[in-house]
Design a protein around this motif. Structure first.
Motif, PDB file in Angstrom:
ATOM      1  N   MET A 184      47.566  47.606  33.189  1.00 27.67           N
ATOM      2  CA  MET A 184      47.598  47.660  34.648  1.00 27.67           C
ATOM      3  C   MET A 184      46.632  46.625  35.212  1.00 27.67           C
ATOM      4  O   MET A 184      45.487  46.534  34.797  1.00 27.67           O
ATOM      5  CB  MET A 184      47.227  49.060  35.143  1.00 27.67           C
ATOM      6  N   LEU A 185      47.131  45.822  36.130  1.00 29.03           N
ATOM      7  CA  LEU A 185      46.300  44.869  36.865  1.00 29.03           C
ATOM      8  C   LEU A 185      46.331  45.285  38.326  1.00 29.03           C
ATOM      9  O   LEU A 185      47.388  45.689  38.832  1.00 29.03           O
ATOM     10  CB  LEU A 185      46.857  43.443  36.735  1.00 29.03           C
ATOM     11  N   CYS A 186      45.201  45.181  38.999  1.00 28.92           N
ATOM     12  CA  CYS A 186      45.221  45.530  40.415  1.00 28.92           C
ATOM     13  C   CYS A 186      44.133  44.791  41.181  1.00 28.92           C
ATOM     14  O   CYS A 186      43.189  44.272  40.591  1.00 28.92           O
ATOM     15  CB  CYS A 186      45.062  47.042  40.601  1.00 28.92           C
ATOM     16  N   SER A 187      44.305  44.754  42.496  1.00 29.69           N
ATOM     17  CA  SER A 187      43.287  44.148  43.345  1.00 29.69           C
ATOM     18  C   SER A 187      42.253  45.209  43.719  1.00 29.69           C
ATOM     19  O   SER A 187      42.467  46.401  43.500  1.00 29.69           O
ATOM     20  CB  SER A 187      43.935  43.560  44.600  1.00 29.69           C
ATOM     21  N   ASP A 188      41.155  44.784  44.295  1.00 28.90           N
ATOM     22  CA  ASP A 188      40.073  45.728  44.607  1.00 28.90           C
ATOM     23  C   ASP A 188      40.488  46.739  45.671  1.00 28.90           C
ATOM     24  O   ASP A 188      39.856  47.788  45.795  1.00 28.90           O
ATOM     25  CB  ASP A 188      38.807  44.986  45.031  1.00 28.90           C
ATOM     26  N   GLY A 189      41.535  46.426  46.404  1.00 27.93           N
ATOM     27  CA  GLY A 189      42.030  47.402  47.375  1.00 27.93           C
ATOM     28  C   GLY A 189      42.501  48.667  46.693  1.00 27.93           C
ATOM     29  O   GLY A 189      42.536  49.741  47.293  1.00 27.93           O
ATOM     30  N   CYS A 190      42.848  48.551  45.410  1.00 26.08           N
ATOM     31  CA  CYS A 190      43.277  49.710  44.619  1.00 26.08           C
ATOM     32  C   CYS A 190      42.112  50.277  43.807  1.00 26.08           C
ATOM     33  O   CYS A 190      41.762  51.444  43.945  1.00 26.08           O
ATOM     34  CB  CYS A 190      44.415  49.281  43.684  1.00 26.08           C
TER      35      CYS A 190
END
Ligand code: MN
Length: 507
Positions: A184-190
């Motif tokens: 899983m890759l995500c931005s800091d918003g997640c």
């Protein structure tokens, strides 16, 4: 055993921001999340440019994956530099990049900034990347905990990113994967609003599509104010025979059957919005033609968010996103440096004061301690609250017994070179002590009561020094009987007149 990825990507502008500056990509060989930084200076251009630059890597890789990834990061940097060169108003734009490159057996991860890569295996979530953030540096140093980092006022501040200026130096490493693993890759918003246990709950269920949707939904529900982007990929065994060059078509078929490459966020939106060039004069270099930039308001309108767009306008000048990227750790070091400087200055000042004080304590002077002459250690200066002089030796010399001129000198202090010198000064003063000459003060005091005996009495008291003259004088036998009654009744003090310098000399 050949492995393949089943993937999904989703990006959402969120409930607060008026445009999405995140970009995401999920494809057969490449997963990317890029979070554009810069607010008004178009972080969306930086992130979408980065994703497009990296997208070349989405093919069966030959050779070193890490090298390929490093090359992709450099290309992203070069493209962003070209953007800024074409339009200087974009100066300051930058983006995080977290990318995973897959070759059918191994996963290589490249990372700069605060987007994250996680591995979900056997029900456990582990974070693969380390944030390049100010708060992470505080966590690493043990100054704050992971929990405190989540609410730290500067949690959004990133120290490294891909920009147009700084040399791109991503973290690069391999991750061994096995069937059943979920990436899983995500931005800091997640990741900023969902902790590891929450992530594990979500990643433990459903398909990659379902997980991606749930991640974005959960982040929005948790109150994120940022854009949210999530890329989820399952590592699965490739269908039988899907190996080697001849099997490429089979692998592609299976991938296409699931989703096909997915481009989300700014990278997907920018090319779609074919708005008039308006703000952007001139033409762009050919290879970025597909990334037609659009003015922010039109982009919002195009996305059907005119209300949000209008409401966000007043905040545009104060967009915290613009302050997000600081290649140098700010406050703490400035503060520390100032503190160090203050400490050094205080130490110097303190040392100076100490030296100065020590010096004063090696000085001696002769002055008056009440009525008596004394040798003082220190200096005869007065600083409120600071004791600069203390009595070192008392003497038997009374100030009042000194000639007026000397007495005044003593009261204002006579400096000595050292203690021996001070003692000499005292010796000289002792020599000056006034012999008990006819005293203008004692004379009149006794005269009213016994004028004839006044002078013998005065003599007698001072006579301690010279006892001889008293008894030898003829009138003594008659004088003393008469003198004593008068002295005892009316002038009790004669033996020890407080105001008389000679009175004290006798005992
Ligand atoms: Mn963000």
């Amino acid at each position: 055993m050949a492995l393949t990825l089943r993937y999904a990507a989703l990006s959402d502008v969120g409930r607060v921001r008026k445009d999405n500056q995140d970009s995401g990509l999920a494809s057969d060989y490449l997963l990317v999340v890029a979070d554009g930084v810069g607010g008004a200076v178009r972080g969306d251009l930086a992130s979408s440019t980065a994703v497009q630059a990296l997208r070349r890597l989405d093919r069966p890789a030959g050779g070193d994956l890490l090298e390929a990834l490093a090359g992709g990061f450099h290309r992203a940097h070069d493209r962003i530099a070209e953007l800024v060169e074409d339009d200087p108003e974009l100066e300051g734009t930058s983006t995080t990049i977290t990318a995973a490159l897959f070759d059918g057996s191994r996963l290589a991860v490249g990372h700069l900034g605060d987007s994250r890569a996680y591995l979900f295996r056997d029900g456990e979530v582990s974070q693969l990347t380390t944030d390049h953030t100010f708060v992470q540096s505080l966590v690493d140093e043990g100054r704050i905990t992971e929990e405190e980092a989540r609410t730290h006022p500067h949690r959004n501040l990133i120290l490294r990113a891909v920009d147009a200026i700084h040399e791109t130096d991503p973290d690069l490493f391999y991750v061994e994967v096995a069937p059943g693993d979920r990436i899983m890759l995500c931005s800091d918003g997640c990741s900023g609003v969902l902790d590891n246990s929450r992530l594990a709950d979500i990643l433990g269920t459903g398909t990659p599509d379902f997980a991606a949707v749930e991640l974005v939904r959960a982040a929005l529900e948790a109150g994120t104010t940022d854009n949210v982007t999530a890329v989820v990929a399952d590592v699965v065994e490739a269908p039988d025979g899907a190996e080697g060059n001849g099997a490429d078509t089979a692998a592609q078929t299976s991938a296409a059957a699931s989703t096909g490459a997915m481009l989300v966020g700014a990278a997907a939106e920018l090319p779609r919005n074919k708005a008039p060039r308006g703000l952007f004069r001139g033409h762009r270099s050919g290879d970025t033609g597909e990334l037609e930039p659009v003015p922010g308001s039109e982009a919002s309108a195009g996305r059907g968010l005119p209300f949000l767009g209008r409401r966000a306008e007043p905040e545009e000048d104060l967009d915290p996103e613009e302050l997000r990227y600081a290649p140098r750790p700010p406050r703490r070091w400035v503060w520390l440096r100032r503190l160090a400087l203050a400490v050094v200055l205080l130490a110097l000042l303190g040392g100076g004061l100490k030296l100065g004080y020590d010096w004063t304590q090696r000085q001696y002077f002769v002055s008056a301690d009440g009525d008596d002459v004394a040798i003082f250690r220190g200096i005869s200066a007065e600083i409120p609250g600071v004791e600069l002089a203390t009595v070192h030796e008392r003497t038997t010399v009374r100030v009042a017994s000194l000639p007026e001129y000397r007495a005044r000198q003593v009261r204002s202090g006579i400096d000595a070179r050292d203690l021996a010198d001070a003692r000499q000064i005292v010796t000289r003063l002792e020599e000056l002590v006034i012999e008990c000459e006819p005293d203008p003060t004692s004379g009149p005091s006794s005269s009213p009561t016994s004028s004839p005996t006044g002078s013998p009495t005065g003599r007698a008291t001072g006579g301690g020094r010279t006892p001889a003259p008293g008894p030898t004088s003829a009138p003594a036998p008659t004088g003393s009987p008469t003198a004593s009654p008068t002295a005892s009744t009316s002038t009790a003090p004669p033996t020890a007149t407080p105001g008389d310098p000679c009175g004290e000399e006798a005992p």
